[in-house]
Scaffold this motif. Structure first.
Motif, mmCIF file in Angstrom:
data_model
loop_
_atom_site.group_PDB
_atom_site.id
_atom_site.type_symbol
_atom_site.label_atom_id
_atom_site.label_comp_id
_atom_site.label_asym_id
_atom_site.label_seq_id
_atom_site.Cartn_x
_atom_site.Cartn_y
_atom_site.Cartn_z
ATOM 1 N N LEU A 69 0.792 -1.225 0.000
ATOM 2 C CA LEU A 69 0.000 0.000 0.000
ATOM 3 C C LEU A 69 0.829 1.283 0.000
ATOM 4 O O LEU A 69 0.336 2.320 -0.430
ATOM 5 C CB LEU A 69 -0.963 -0.007 1.185
ATOM 6 N N LYS A 70 2.058 1.221 0.460
ATOM 7 C CA LYS A 70 2.853 2.454 0.484
ATOM 8 C C LYS A 70 3.502 2.723 -0.866
ATOM 9 O O LYS A 70 4.015 3.803 -1.107
ATOM 10 C CB LYS A 70 3.908 2.413 1.583
ATOM 11 N N ASN A 71 3.456 1.752 -1.747
ATOM 12 C CA ASN A 71 4.117 1.847 -3.033
ATOM 13 C C ASN A 71 3.085 2.136 -4.122
ATOM 14 O O ASN A 71 2.138 1.380 -4.290
ATOM 15 C CB ASN A 71 4.834 0.519 -3.317
ATOM 16 N N GLU A 72 3.261 3.222 -4.838
ATOM 17 C CA GLU A 72 2.335 3.587 -5.919
ATOM 18 C C GLU A 72 2.516 2.721 -7.163
ATOM 19 O O GLU A 72 1.684 2.728 -8.047
ATOM 20 C CB GLU A 72 2.528 5.064 -6.299
ATOM 21 N N LYS A 73 3.617 1.994 -7.227
ATOM 22 C CA LYS A 73 3.895 1.163 -8.394
ATOM 23 C C LYS A 73 2.887 0.020 -8.489
ATOM 24 O O LYS A 73 2.332 -0.426 -7.480
ATOM 25 C CB LYS A 73 5.304 0.566 -8.298
ATOM 26 N N PRO A 74 2.688 -0.503 -9.701
ATOM 27 C CA PRO A 74 1.817 -1.679 -9.850
ATOM 28 C C PRO A 74 2.360 -2.872 -9.070
ATOM 29 O O PRO A 74 3.553 -2.943 -8.756
ATOM 30 C CB PRO A 74 1.846 -1.961 -11.352
ATOM 31 N N LYS A 75 1.480 -3.794 -8.789
ATOM 32 C CA LYS A 75 1.847 -5.018 -8.073
ATOM 33 C C LYS A 75 2.905 -5.788 -8.867
ATOM 34 O O LYS A 75 2.883 -5.805 -10.094
ATOM 35 C CB LYS A 75 0.579 -5.862 -7.902
ATOM 36 N N GLU A 76 3.815 -6.449 -8.154
ATOM 37 C CA GLU A 76 4.889 -7.201 -8.794
ATOM 38 C C GLU A 76 4.354 -8.380 -9.600
ATOM 39 O O GLU A 76 3.339 -8.975 -9.253
ATOM 40 C CB GLU A 76 5.855 -7.734 -7.727
ATOM 41 N N ARG A 77 5.066 -8.713 -10.647
ATOM 42 C CA ARG A 77 4.712 -9.863 -11.479
ATOM 43 C C ARG A 77 5.027 -11.162 -10.758
ATOM 44 O O ARG A 77 5.936 -11.215 -9.923
ATOM 45 C CB ARG A 77 5.489 -9.820 -12.787
ATOM 46 N N ASN A 78 4.270 -12.220 -11.121
ATOM 47 C CA ASN A 78 4.520 -13.582 -10.660
ATOM 48 C C ASN A 78 4.495 -13.744 -9.143
ATOM 49 O O ASN A 78 5.221 -14.563 -8.592
ATOM 50 C CB ASN A 78 5.844 -14.108 -11.234
ATOM 51 N N ALA A 79 3.661 -12.971 -8.466
ATOM 52 C CA ALA A 79 3.519 -13.117 -7.017
ATOM 53 C C ALA A 79 2.796 -14.433 -6.710
ATOM 54 O O ALA A 79 1.906 -14.846 -7.457
ATOM 55 C CB ALA A 79 2.739 -11.941 -6.447
ATOM 56 N N PRO A 80 3.162 -15.091 -5.620
ATOM 57 C CA PRO A 80 2.483 -16.348 -5.274
ATOM 58 C C PRO A 80 1.046 -16.084 -4.833
ATOM 59 O O PRO A 80 0.712 -14.975 -4.404
ATOM 60 C CB PRO A 80 3.322 -16.902 -4.131
ATOM 61 N N THR A 81 0.207 -17.102 -4.920
ATOM 62 C CA THR A 81 -1.179 -16.981 -4.481
ATOM 63 C C THR A 81 -1.591 -18.228 -3.716
ATOM 64 O O THR A 81 -0.996 -19.290 -3.873
ATOM 65 C CB THR A 81 -2.136 -16.727 -5.674
ATOM 66 N N LYS A 82 -2.593 -18.089 -2.900
ATOM 67 C CA LYS A 82 -3.131 -19.208 -2.117
ATOM 68 C C LYS A 82 -3.746 -20.222 -3.077
ATOM 69 O O LYS A 82 -4.368 -19.858 -4.073
ATOM 70 C CB LYS A 82 -4.184 -18.660 -1.150
ATOM 71 N N SER A 83 -3.615 -21.489 -2.747
ATOM 72 C CA SER A 83 -4.110 -22.551 -3.638
ATOM 73 C C SER A 83 -5.607 -22.432 -3.911
ATOM 74 O O SER A 83 -6.062 -22.799 -4.987
ATOM 75 C CB SER A 83 -3.784 -23.931 -3.055
ATOM 76 N N ASN A 84 -6.371 -21.882 -2.964
ATOM 77 C CA ASN A 84 -7.816 -21.714 -3.164
ATOM 78 C C ASN A 84 -8.144 -20.805 -4.342
ATOM 79 O O ASN A 84 -9.241 -20.843 -4.882
ATOM 80 C CB ASN A 84 -8.472 -21.117 -1.923
ATOM 81 N N PHE A 85 -7.186 -19.970 -4.741
ATOM 82 C CA PHE A 85 -7.418 -19.015 -5.812
ATOM 83 C C PHE A 85 -6.795 -19.437 -7.131
ATOM 84 O O PHE A 85 -6.810 -18.690 -8.092
ATOM 85 C CB PHE A 85 -6.903 -17.630 -5.417
ATOM 86 N N LYS A 86 -6.239 -20.628 -7.138
ATOM 87 C CA LYS A 86 -5.659 -21.153 -8.372
ATOM 88 C C LYS A 86 -6.710 -21.993 -9.067
ATOM 89 O O LYS A 86 -7.244 -22.942 -8.500
ATOM 90 C CB LYS A 86 -4.423 -22.000 -8.077
ATOM 91 N N ASN A 87 -6.997 -21.646 -10.298
ATOM 92 C CA ASN A 87 -7.989 -22.369 -11.072
ATOM 93 C C ASN A 87 -7.266 -23.354 -11.979
ATOM 94 O O ASN A 87 -6.540 -22.955 -12.869
ATOM 95 C CB ASN A 87 -8.832 -21.385 -11.896
ATOM 96 N N LEU A 88 -7.492 -24.635 -11.724
ATOM 97 C CA LEU A 88 -6.805 -25.654 -12.508
ATOM 98 C C LEU A 88 -7.527 -25.971 -13.815
ATOM 99 O O LEU A 88 -6.968 -26.636 -14.675
ATOM 100 C CB LEU A 88 -6.616 -26.921 -11.672
ATOM 101 N N GLU A 89 -8.769 -25.506 -13.942
ATOM 102 C CA GLU A 89 -9.482 -25.693 -15.204
ATOM 103 C C GLU A 89 -8.798 -24.842 -16.270
ATOM 104 O O GLU A 89 -8.581 -23.654 -16.072
ATOM 105 C CB GLU A 89 -10.935 -25.227 -15.088
ATOM 106 N N ILE A 90 -8.476 -25.467 -17.376
ATOM 107 C CA ILE A 90 -7.773 -24.734 -18.436
ATOM 108 C C ILE A 90 -8.756 -23.976 -19.324
ATOM 109 O O ILE A 90 -8.459 -22.894 -19.811
ATOM 110 C CB ILE A 90 -6.909 -25.695 -19.269
ATOM 111 N N THR A 91 -9.930 -24.541 -19.510
ATOM 112 C CA THR A 91 -10.919 -23.878 -20.352
ATOM 113 C C THR A 91 -12.265 -23.828 -19.641
ATOM 114 O O THR A 91 -12.533 -24.596 -18.722
ATOM 115 C CB THR A 91 -11.105 -24.615 -21.698
ATOM 116 N N GLY A 92 -13.074 -22.912 -20.096
ATOM 117 C CA GLY A 92 -14.413 -22.744 -19.554
ATOM 118 C C GLY A 92 -15.094 -21.623 -20.314
ATOM 119 O O GLY A 92 -14.574 -21.129 -21.313
#
Length: 148
Positions: free
Chosen positions: A71-94
Motif C-alpha cells: 500500500l505504500k508503493n504507488e507502483k503496480p503489483k509485482e509480477r509472478n507473485a504467489p497466491t493461495k491454492s484456493n485461488f488457483k484455477n486448474l481448469e484450463i478452459t471454460g
C-alpha cells in the motif's frame, strides 16, 4: 492511490474486462485468460465477504508487513507473485464470457461495500481504505498481465 470504491475506477475496469477475449494472451505468469478471470472472481468474492478463508501461518508472521509494503508503493503489483491454492484455477478452459459477466457484477457490488470486519487470509484485518487500494492493485495487475 486509486481505489475500487471510486466509480471511475470501477467503470474503467469494466471497460478493460470487456476487451478480454479467448485470444488474449498473458504477458507473464502461468494462467490463461479464462484462469485469470476465474481467479479474479474468486478473489473478489472473498473481498466482498461471499467466501472466507482461514489465515495461514505466514500471514500471521508477515501479513501486515506485506500489506504495508503493497500500500505504500504507488507502483503496480509485482509480477509472478504467489497466491493461495484456493485461488488457483486448474481448469484450463471454460465459459470466458460467463466468468467476465460474473466478474463485472462483482465489481459493481463494490459500490455498496459495507464489510466492517474483513480479515484477509494473508494480510489479516484490513480497513475499507486498505481493501479499496488492495483490490485496485490486484485487478489492475491482472488486466495489465493480459495487456488490457
Amino acid at each position: 492511490m486509486k481505489s475500487i470504491f471510486e466509480k471511475k475506477v470501477r467503470d474503467g475496469f469494466i471497460a478493460r474486462i470487456n476487451l478480454l477475449n479467448e485470444n488474449s494472451t498473458a504477458q507473464w505468469g502461468k494462467m490463461n485468460v479464462y484462469q485469470m478471470t476465474k481467479h479474479c472472481v474468486l478473489c473478489d468474492e472473498m473481498y466482498l465477504g461471499k467466501t472466507k478463508y482461514r489465515r495461514n501461518i505466514l500471514g500471521f508472521l508477515f501479513g501486515k508487513i506485506a500489506l504495508n509494503k503493497l500500500l505504500k508503493n504507488e507502483k503496480p503489483k509485482e509480477r509472478n507473485a504467489p497466491t493461495k491454492s484456493n485461488f488457483k484455477n486448474l481448469e484450463i478452459t471454460g465459459n470466458l464470457q460467463f466468468e467476465k459477466e460474473k466478474w463485472i457484477a462483482l465489481i459493481k457490488e463494490y459500490d455498496a461495500y459495507c464489510q466492517s470486519d474483513f480479515i484477509h487470509w494473508f494480510y489479516g484485518k484490513m480497513t475499507k481504505e486498505q481493501i479499496g487500494y488492495s483490490v485496485y492493485k490486484h485487478i489492475d495487475h491482472h488486466l495489465r498481465q493480459f495487456n488490457v
